[in-house]
Design an enzyme around this catalytic site. Structure first.
Site, PDB file in Angstrom:
ATOM      1  N   GLU A 198      -6.012 -10.592  -1.056  1.00 23.34           N
ATOM      2  CA  GLU A 198      -7.119 -10.430   0.141  1.00 23.34           C
ATOM      3  C   GLU A 198      -8.624 -10.423  -0.117  1.00 23.34           C
ATOM      4  O   GLU A 198      -9.216  -9.497   0.366  1.00 23.34           O
ATOM      5  CB  GLU A 198      -6.692  -9.308   0.883  1.00 23.34           C
ATOM      6  CG  GLU A 198      -5.025  -9.175   1.168  1.00 23.34           C
ATOM      7  CD  GLU A 198      -4.939  -7.835   1.920  1.00 23.34           C
ATOM      8  OE1 GLU A 198      -5.668  -7.147   2.372  1.00 23.34           O
ATOM      9  OE2 GLU A 198      -3.457  -7.557   2.142  1.00 23.34           O
TER      10      GLU A 198
ATOM     11  N   GLU B  97       0.847  -1.205  -0.117  1.00 29.19           N
ATOM     12  CA  GLU B  97       0.041   0.062   0.105  1.00 29.19           C
ATOM     13  C   GLU B  97       0.786   1.436   0.016  1.00 29.19           C
ATOM     14  O   GLU B  97       0.365   2.203   0.782  1.00 29.19           O
ATOM     15  CB  GLU B  97      -0.906   0.020   1.173  1.00 29.19           C
ATOM     16  CG  GLU B  97      -1.960  -1.411   1.122  1.00 29.19           C
ATOM     17  CD  GLU B  97      -2.836  -1.229   2.353  1.00 29.19           C
ATOM     18  OE1 GLU B  97      -2.863  -0.305   3.319  1.00 29.19           O
ATOM     19  OE2 GLU B  97      -3.654  -2.399   2.486  1.00 29.19           O
TER      20      GLU B  97
ATOM     21  N   ASN C  68       1.874  -5.108  -3.015  1.00 29.12           N
ATOM     22  CA  ASN C  68       0.624  -5.678  -2.702  1.00 29.12           C
ATOM     23  C   ASN C  68      -0.254  -4.342  -2.551  1.00 29.12           C
ATOM     24  O   ASN C  68       0.302  -3.345  -1.915  1.00 29.12           O
ATOM     25  CB  ASN C  68       0.740  -6.387  -1.598  1.00 29.12           C
ATOM     26  CG  ASN C  68      -0.744  -7.068  -0.969  1.00 29.12           C
ATOM     27  OD1 ASN C  68      -1.295  -7.682  -2.250  1.00 29.12           O
ATOM     28  ND2 ASN C  68      -1.034  -6.876   0.109  1.00 29.12           N
TER      29      ASN C  68
ATOM     30  N   HIS D 216     -10.468  -6.125  -2.082  1.00 27.67           N
ATOM     31  CA  HIS D 216     -11.694  -6.006  -1.322  1.00 27.67           C
ATOM     32  C   HIS D 216     -12.492  -5.174  -1.988  1.00 27.67           C
ATOM     33  O   HIS D 216     -12.574  -4.003  -2.512  1.00 27.67           O
ATOM     34  CB  HIS D 216     -11.152  -4.931  -0.266  1.00 27.67           C
ATOM     35  CG  HIS D 216      -9.845  -5.515   0.790  1.00 27.67           C
ATOM     36  ND1 HIS D 216     -10.422  -6.476   1.688  1.00 27.67           N
ATOM     37  CD2 HIS D 216      -8.547  -5.479   0.844  1.00 27.67           C
ATOM     38  CE1 HIS D 216      -9.079  -7.177   2.078  1.00 27.67           C
ATOM     39  NE2 HIS D 216      -8.091  -6.287   1.843  1.00 27.67           N
TER      40      HIS D 216
ATOM     41  N   ASP E 207     -12.396 -10.261  -0.675  1.00 33.05           N
ATOM     42  CA  ASP E 207     -13.367 -10.365   0.245  1.00 33.05           C
ATOM     43  C   ASP E 207     -14.610  -9.558  -0.443  1.00 33.05           C
ATOM     44  O   ASP E 207     -13.971  -8.494  -1.081  1.00 33.05           O
ATOM     45  CB  ASP E 207     -13.301 -10.171   1.714  1.00 33.05           C
ATOM     46  CG  ASP E 207     -12.835  -8.780   2.045  1.00 33.05           C
ATOM     47  OD1 ASP E 207     -12.554  -8.040   1.157  1.00 33.05           O
ATOM     48  OD2 ASP E 207     -12.161  -8.850   3.304  1.00 33.05           O
TER      49      ASP E 207
HETATM   50  O1  9MR Z   1      -7.403  -7.847   8.613  1.00 31.94           O
HETATM   51  C1  9MR Z   1      -6.128  -6.999   9.564  1.00 31.94           C
HETATM   52  C2  9MR Z   1      -6.944  -6.350  10.663  1.00 31.94           C
HETATM   53  O2  9MR Z   1      -7.091  -7.375  11.714  1.00 31.94           O
HETATM   54  C3  9MR Z   1      -5.995  -5.206  11.183  1.00 31.94           C
HETATM   55  O3  9MR Z   1      -6.597  -4.623  12.286  1.00 31.94           O
HETATM   56  C4  9MR Z   1      -5.733  -4.187  10.075  1.00 31.94           C
HETATM   57  C5  9MR Z   1      -4.754  -3.194  10.373  1.00 31.94           C
HETATM   58  O4  9MR Z   1      -4.525  -2.193   9.529  1.00 31.94           O
HETATM   59  O5  9MR Z   1      -5.062  -4.990   8.981  1.00 31.94           O
HETATM   60  C6  9MR Z   1      -6.013  -5.760   8.344  1.00 31.94           C
HETATM   61  O6  9MR Z   1      -5.446  -6.534   7.203  1.00 31.94           O
HETATM   62  C7  9MR Z   1      -5.177  -5.451   6.159  1.00 31.94           C
HETATM   63  C8  9MR Z   1      -4.152  -5.919   5.349  1.00 31.94           C
HETATM   64  O7  9MR Z   1      -2.855  -6.496   6.313  1.00 31.94           O
HETATM   65  C9  9MR Z   1      -3.482  -5.134   4.444  1.00 31.94           C
HETATM   66  N1  9MR Z   1      -4.631  -4.845   3.638  1.00 31.94           N
HETATM   67  C10 9MR Z   1      -5.896  -4.440   4.347  1.00 31.94           C
HETATM   68  C11 9MR Z   1      -6.169  -5.290   5.127  1.00 31.94           C
HETATM   69  C12 9MR Z   1      -7.559  -5.083   5.733  1.00 31.94           C
HETATM   70  O8  9MR Z   1      -7.573  -3.718   6.209  1.00 31.94           O
END
Ligand code: 9MR
Length: 396
Positions: A259, A150, A193, A229, A261
């Protein structure tokens, strides 16, 4: 020949029964894996973890939070691999491969890094030390690493604001991170990513420019991770997704949905639309040989980062939703033939007869036409065959 139930039970006990599942179908379609994000909380929930351990459904894991910077290096030079190692151990016990996530990200950075007041040279050294340790620790255990996560703004420019890496080092931290990861494990696939790069547009173009930039600096980059997402009804057409996947593939990298969903509004959830949308993403990956696999960001609505939007494949009571069969059908039968792009995912699958389709017609969400397609061209009632693009028609 009919096999007696006792013989079938023996075959099953020996692991020789016909295999099927989300991953088995992906492999039969020529892909490396269908996988899921997993966490220690899921592993501590026995009914959820039983699903996660089924390697016919999941041939790959990504740790949700357990391999992020703050989890692995909570204070400078102190590394804590216990939780990440538990996830890797479960994957290895079940023959599942790991996508490892994520080395350098502006989020989930420990405060000793973000509030340390480090200058450019020191922060580069901190970044390189972290990567060398972490990638070294997991050397040989990660099919791929999300090296940088990101790093782009929505307009495709490099993120400075809110990123300790971008604001202190500048975009040069990106190729530096890739070079450091390659030095620590030359055989893992190194990915960029990001989210909102799933369709053609400024951010997707920005990610393609980032890949060119890493290469121009002489660092290796092997893959683009499209987070995927989505929201129901906004996935768009498979042909648009294919066009986007192909634009990355044309740069000489592999691609994966990392990722996936698909949120549906809790006020009015639409699980049939969600199933159609999952099938669209699968069909896009199936059509592009450089797409190696799909990872969903969890698998049960009980454990998801977006609560109350029911974005996953099993419901909160561990029952399969419509999306499950939609994904199976979109991959096609488990007897093989399909998109290319893969290689073994660490799980052996056995050929099985095609899913019953009502005579020779395809089931809902199944493929029913397209250039080069030699399978069924009709759909079981009440579904009809609709062309998505010249290469793919689907029973909807
Ligand atoms: O699913 C993850 C969540 O438990 C955390 O709180 C969050 C913190 O920013 O990150 C989430 O996972 C993220 C992933 O690592 C990167 N892309 C976005 C995902 C969803 O927010």
């Amino acid at each position: 020949m009919m096999l007696k139930p006792s013989v079938l039970a023996c075959l099953a006990a020996a692991g020789l029964a016909a295999a099927d599942g989300l991953h088995a179908r992906a492999v039969a379609a020529g892909k490396k894996y269908f996988g899921t994000e997993i966490s220690i909380s899921v592993m501590n929930d026995a009914s959820a973890n039983n699903i996660a351990k089924n390697s016919q459904d999941f041939g790959q894991y990504t740790a949700e939070n357990e391999m992020k910077f703050d989890a692995l290096e909570p204070s400078r030079g102190v590394f804590n691999y216990a939780n990440g190692d538990k996830i890797v151990a479960q994957a290895q016990a079940n023959g599942q491969i790991m996508r490892c996530h994520a080395l350098i990200w502006h989020s989930q950075v420990p405060s000793w890094v973000s509030n340390g007041g480090f200058n450019n040279a020191t922060l580069i050294s901190i970044m390189r030390t972290h990567i060398a340790n972490v990638v070294g620790h997991y050397k040989g255990k990660c099919y791929a690493w999300d090296v940088v996560n990101e790093a782009l703004n929505e307009d495709g420019s490099y993120r400075n604001s809110g990123s300790i890496w971008g604001s202190t080092i500048g975009p040069a931290f990106i190729p530096m991170a890739f070079a450091a990861a390659a030095a620590a494990d030359p055989s893992t696939k190194l990915y960029y990513n990001d989210y909102n790069c799933d369709k053609p547009g400024s951010k997707s173009t920005g990610a393609q420019n980032l890949i060119r930039m890493v290469k121009a600096y002489g660092a290796p980059i092997h893959g683009m991770g499209l987070q995927g997402h989505f929201t129901t009804g906004q996935v768009g057409s498979a042909s648009t997704l294919v066009q986007n996947l192909q634009a990355f593939a044309n740069l000489g990298v592999e691609v994966a949905y990392t990722e996936l969903d698909i949120a549906t509004p809790s006020s009015n959830p639409n699980f049939n639309q969600q199933a159609t949308d999952y099938a669209t993403v699968v069909s896009a990956c199936k059509q592009v040989s450089a797409c190696v696999g799909i990872t969903t960001w969890g698998f049960t609505d009980k454990h998801t980062w977006i609560r109350n939007s029911y974005p996953l494949i099993w419901d909160t009571n561990m029952q399969k939703k419509a999306a499950y069969n939609a994904i199976l059908n979109a991959w096609g039968s488990s007897s093989g033939g399909g998109g290319g792009g893969g290689g073994g995912g660490g799980v052996t699958t056995t050929a099985r007869p095609p899913t019953p389709t009502g005579g020779s017609c395809a089931a809902q969400w199944g493929q029913c036409g397209g250039s080069g397609w030699s399978g069924p061209t009709c759909c079981v009632a009440p579904f009809s065959c609709k062309a998505q693009n010249p290469y793919y028609s689907q029973c909807l």
